[in-house]
Design a protein around this motif. Sequence first.
Motif: not given
Length: 375
Positions: A55-70, A89-93
């Motif tokens: 599981v990636l560090k500093m990651s999760g899911i938030v509204p509008k952005i969707g899944y993310y990981s710094f 086709f995610m925003n972070w991708h």
Amino acid sequence: MQKKLVFISNMAAPYQVKFCYSLQSYFDTEFWFYVKREADRPKWWEIQLGEKCKVLKMSGIVPKIGYYSFGVFYDLIRFNPDIIVLGGFMNWHWLILRYAKIFKKKVIFMSESLRFVKNDYDESDTLMTQENSSKALRNINKAFNGADLYLGMGAIAKDQFIKEIGFDKEKVSTINYPQDIEEYFKHPMRLKRDDENYRILFANRLIERYHPLFALKVFRKVNSMYPNTELIMNSEGPLKSKCIQYINDEKIKNVSFLGEINSWDNMHLIYKGADILVLPATYSNGNGTIIEAMASGMGIVISNKINNVERHSIDKENCFICDLRVESFVNAISTYINNPELFNEHGIVSRKLVEGRKNKHLAKKYYELIESRCN
């Protein structure tokens, strides 16, 4: 020397984790996830990730952005993959695609067909088209048009990628999701039950498009004809209370909900103890429960509204494919009960048709496809 491949997806689905280790024969592979388990998945979905999954560090899911990981960019530098496979086709991708192109990495997108939905809980079976989603599809094309390969989960997704999104048809292909079905092939073939105590399994979550209330209407008639039959239903999903109410209102006997499963590795035992899978879905993109039931050797009764089943589901040869009328499903189930030799006949054909979905075979298919299209 093996090429390095990383697959990045939303959650650590057990079948994906296991597939990672099957791919090791062909690539130096790591699988990374934004969360370990989504809220609508049971706790027993969590399995040991091993050395190659994380599981990636500093990651999760938030509204509008969707899944993310710094933390994903640190891991991209650390692992330095040759091939990056992105699930959806995610925003972070979009950010990862931009990173990959700067460093001349090969990028592959994998996705099911995209449905026209208002939110994550919308059960609509309508697909996104230029007619109903032209702006959204233009944005997808603009954001993700620089990838090297787009893998649709089935022919319908492939057609959508080409005709509706507008991706280059030379860069679009199809592949199957991995399935963890090896243990299912060890189940014994079903036999005639002298007491007609056949167990019908509704294995899918209790949501609108899988039609659990329809399944109960079917079973109500089946049970009136064969009083010893049983129906076992998945216990997860928002329609459970309505199912219970219908059972009580109609005084249906011999219906039970699955108890707590203690681990993913024991999930196959549910199928081992059942005889007939029923799935009257109004929409599905090719359901994994069908593959699991076929590998187990069960009788199969499904609707004609399920996509991407042509390769392994042949009406009256290894299953029954029905229109969405109660009578059609009742007749199909009755045919198995009245002709129990069909369990063995259908089971043999089913296992041959889904043999290629074992991880060892599917891993080779992924390797051959990626090597041929991403050189």
